[in-house]
Motif scaffolding. Sequence first.
Motif, PDB file in Angstrom:
ATOM      1  N   UNK A 170     -51.869  -8.898 -36.371  1.00  0.00           N
ATOM      2  CA  UNK A 170     -51.109  -9.595 -35.551  1.00  0.00           C
ATOM      3  C   UNK A 170     -51.558  -9.754 -34.177  1.00  0.00           C
ATOM      4  N   UNK A 171     -49.860 -10.944 -33.603  1.00  0.00           N
ATOM      5  CA  UNK A 171     -50.567 -11.707 -33.050  1.00  0.00           C
ATOM      6  C   UNK A 171     -50.306 -11.164 -31.796  1.00  0.00           C
ATOM      7  N   UNK A 172     -48.823  -9.775 -31.599  1.00  0.00           N
ATOM      8  CA  UNK A 172     -47.952  -9.758 -30.421  1.00  0.00           C
ATOM      9  C   UNK A 172     -47.311  -8.487 -31.119  1.00  0.00           C
ATOM     10  N   UNK A 173     -47.051  -7.628 -29.697  1.00  0.00           N
ATOM     11  CA  UNK A 173     -46.457  -6.195 -30.170  1.00  0.00           C
ATOM     12  C   UNK A 173     -45.372  -5.951 -28.987  1.00  0.00           C
ATOM     13  N   UNK A 174     -44.673  -5.256 -29.090  1.00  0.00           N
ATOM     14  CA  UNK A 174     -43.818  -5.409 -28.845  1.00  0.00           C
ATOM     15  C   UNK A 174     -43.022  -3.152 -28.840  1.00  0.00           C
ATOM     16  N   UNK A 175     -43.223  -2.763 -28.452  1.00  0.00           N
ATOM     17  CA  UNK A 175     -42.934  -1.386 -28.358  1.00  0.00           C
ATOM     18  C   UNK A 175     -42.163  -1.302 -27.750  1.00  0.00           C
ATOM     19  N   UNK A 176     -41.170  -0.721 -27.858  1.00  0.00           N
ATOM     20  CA  UNK A 176     -39.948  -0.379 -27.345  1.00  0.00           C
ATOM     21  C   UNK A 176     -39.391   1.345 -26.599  1.00  0.00           C
ATOM     22  N   UNK A 177     -39.954   2.268 -25.733  1.00  0.00           N
ATOM     23  CA  UNK A 177     -40.320   3.300 -26.240  1.00  0.00           C
ATOM     24  C   UNK A 177     -39.016   4.391 -24.104  1.00  0.00           C
ATOM     25  N   UNK A 178     -38.774   5.726 -24.894  1.00  0.00           N
ATOM     26  CA  UNK A 178     -37.834   6.042 -23.827  1.00  0.00           C
ATOM     27  C   UNK A 178     -38.326   6.544 -23.221  1.00  0.00           C
ATOM     28  N   UNK A 179     -39.792   6.308 -22.605  1.00  0.00           N
ATOM     29  CA  UNK A 179     -40.331   7.316 -21.588  1.00  0.00           C
ATOM     30  C   UNK A 179     -39.799   7.375 -20.285  1.00  0.00           C
ATOM     31  N   UNK A 180     -39.985   8.486 -19.632  1.00  0.00           N
ATOM     32  CA  UNK A 180     -39.385   8.164 -17.625  1.00  0.00           C
ATOM     33  C   UNK A 180     -39.340   7.335 -17.127  1.00  0.00           C
ATOM     34  N   UNK A 181     -40.556   6.661 -17.194  1.00  0.00           N
ATOM     35  CA  UNK A 181     -41.758   5.739 -16.219  1.00  0.00           C
ATOM     36  C   UNK A 181     -40.718   4.663 -16.676  1.00  0.00           C
ATOM     37  N   UNK A 182     -40.944   4.506 -18.228  1.00  0.00           N
ATOM     38  CA  UNK A 182     -39.966   3.085 -18.656  1.00  0.00           C
ATOM     39  C   UNK A 182     -38.925   2.311 -18.628  1.00  0.00           C
ATOM     40  N   UNK A 183     -38.458   4.191 -18.489  1.00  0.00           N
ATOM     41  CA  UNK A 183     -36.722   3.949 -17.953  1.00  0.00           C
ATOM     42  C   UNK A 183     -36.548   3.793 -16.445  1.00  0.00           C
ATOM     43  N   UNK A 184     -37.604   4.445 -15.454  1.00  0.00           N
ATOM     44  CA  UNK A 184     -36.951   4.224 -14.061  1.00  0.00           C
ATOM     45  C   UNK A 184     -38.151   2.157 -13.887  1.00  0.00           C
ATOM     46  N   UNK A 185     -38.277   1.671 -14.774  1.00  0.00           N
ATOM     47  CA  UNK A 185     -38.439  -0.049 -14.153  1.00  0.00           C
ATOM     48  C   UNK A 185     -39.918  -0.405 -15.005  1.00  0.00           C
ATOM     49  N   UNK A 186     -41.088   0.242 -15.391  1.00  0.00           N
ATOM     50  CA  UNK A 186     -42.061  -0.259 -15.093  1.00  0.00           C
ATOM     51  C   UNK A 186     -42.431  -0.189 -16.739  1.00  0.00           C
ATOM     52  N   UNK A 187     -43.165  -1.673 -16.312  1.00  0.00           N
ATOM     53  CA  UNK A 187     -43.262  -2.063 -17.702  1.00  0.00           C
ATOM     54  C   UNK A 187     -45.072  -2.220 -18.122  1.00  0.00           C
ATOM     55  N   UNK A 188     -45.221  -2.677 -19.162  1.00  0.00           N
ATOM     56  CA  UNK A 188     -47.176  -2.145 -19.626  1.00  0.00           C
ATOM     57  C   UNK A 188     -47.285  -3.642 -20.259  1.00  0.00           C
ATOM     58  N   UNK A 189     -47.922  -4.170 -19.866  1.00  0.00           N
ATOM     59  CA  UNK A 189     -49.061  -4.967 -20.852  1.00  0.00           C
ATOM     60  C   UNK A 189     -50.590  -3.962 -21.068  1.00  0.00           C
TER      61      UNK A 189
END
Length: 639
Positions: free
Chosen positions: A188-207
């Motif tokens: 794979x060249x790139x991956x995107x994970x949409x996950x309903x974690x509380x911190x991610x819901x709060x506006x955090x994004x991780x690379x």
Amino acid sequence: MDSRLDQGIAQYQRQRGEILATLESYRAWLERYTDVESGQSLRLYDLAESLKRDKLLLAFVAEFSRGKSELINALFFADLKQRLLPSDVGRTTMCPTELFYDADSEPYLRLLPIETRLRDDSISRLKRLSIEWSSIRLDPADPQQMSAALRSLADVKRVAVAEAQAMGLCDAGDIVKSHDGMVEIPVWRYAMINFPHPLLKSGLAILDTPGLNALGSEPELTLNTIPNAHGVLFLLATDTGVTRSDLEIWENSVRHHANHHVAILNKVDMLWDELKSEAEIEQSIHKQKQHTAQQLQLAEDQVLALSAQKALLGKIRGDQALIQRSGIGALESLLADKIIPDRQVILYKSVCNEVQTMAGASRQSVNMQLEGVRQDLEQLSAFSGKNCEIVTNLRDKLIKEKSAYDATTMNFKITRTLIQEQGRLLLDALAEEVLDEMLVAGRARLEDCWTTPGLVQGMNDLFAQIIQRFHEVEDRATRIVELLDAAYLRFHQEHGFPLLSPPQLTMDNCRQKLAVLMLQVDQFGHDPVNLIMEKRFMVKKFYLSLVAEARGMFMLAKTEADSWLRRSLDPVVMRIRDHKKQLEIRIENIKQVHDNLDNLQARTLALKSQQATLEQQQAEIGVILQGSACLSATVASQI
């Protein structure tokens, strides 16, 4: 108990919500009390949407096997009681992986096939083409399903050397090591994970980025994604310190970008020698941190030592002593106390300042209307009996005042037309077609010469043209400011308007972004590997990524210029409109009194009612402005 990081991100979300509430309060105020213009309404909508979409991006950068995925698991996903991202020996993420939350979609894992590298499409463009991605539904309630799905991030396959070379994934060292004409590459060249974690819901994004080879083969990461991160966590191994490949990633992909840098010496538990005292262990760690800070040219407090694996284990077991010894608390505090608050300040500057400017203009308009009503009340209260002459004089005075005002506004219409024409020419100078012409000419010169020197010369020529275009835009903006200054002064002198100073337009933000791109070109051009080896594929990929960045920066310049035009022109246009309306109401009030002096009491009551309404407007807009100012002070105090 929530960690310091949990608390910091919760505060970030809360204050973003407060800014949105202020924005909504002002929008509602405008709808209740004014004939809000479509342009102003659209701008408020855009500001609100930009806030809702805003993400706090943290990028984890390192060579392979430095523990990035394990640290992400420990920081954000220990409450799942398992590893979300694969981080076992030999089973780690092989492609750049982005984690975020999108409320409009069900949880998913999307994977971009490595074969898309055979085309000129950027990752940013491919993100908009869902058909290009393999998609796996994620079930957050089923840990086994989640774990199985995310193991795909570690997938590799063997392909012929020629195929790997065509995708830019094979160098001379790989060929030498290959005994059967096959080499191993990521699936794979790139991956995107949409996950309903509380911190991610709060506006955090991780690379989560792979090592040196992946960063080098995807220039878009170095030119766009990492520079746009609000914090970059650069991982090293405590036992080896800064290796040659670590230093290459640091110099080429991290160091020169204008964001927070944190160097993390991971796997510090390897120094937990039971034959040494705690003081001796601490001394060893301290020396390694000092040496790392010197090598990377960082302040010592920007280098942390921790054990991601022990932190994850301690959190899963609820072992507070192990969590504390792991050292992860220092990183959580740094993220919560420095990186997140700095992002809050950026949000305030980009949104709250503009809202305060618009709301302040609205308050001044209300104040002017209120002063006019109070003057009318004072004059009406001075009338005695049927003194028609006083009313007539007042009516004539207002009519004369309106005639003079109409003359001034007619003169301003000419100025406004000229400003709008100048503004149109200013924006035309930043039109996408202008950049396209530059790019077509530049690519034509490169087409038969995809070499490193050719790339450097071509991009330097393009950057020089863009910088010249920025100078022309700023010169034209200066002429617009001069026209506005003259208009503001005339309304101030002749009609008592507040003396405003229109803001200056500067392209400094875009120049800074351009300077980073120029630095990247220079580094690419002076890389000995690129100079010695045939790199036609990588030169072309690097060029395409540079062009995409230049296009985004050019569009940013146009957006900022368009916003500046509105901020400069809208306040005076709004005041002109409101003052004219106020004069017309006052004249109509006096006319009715003049036509029927017996109606004096009724008109006085009507004016008092109007005064009460304006005072209510004044109080409400004051609350909105006070709330915005308090929010500004609160956010600023956190830095």
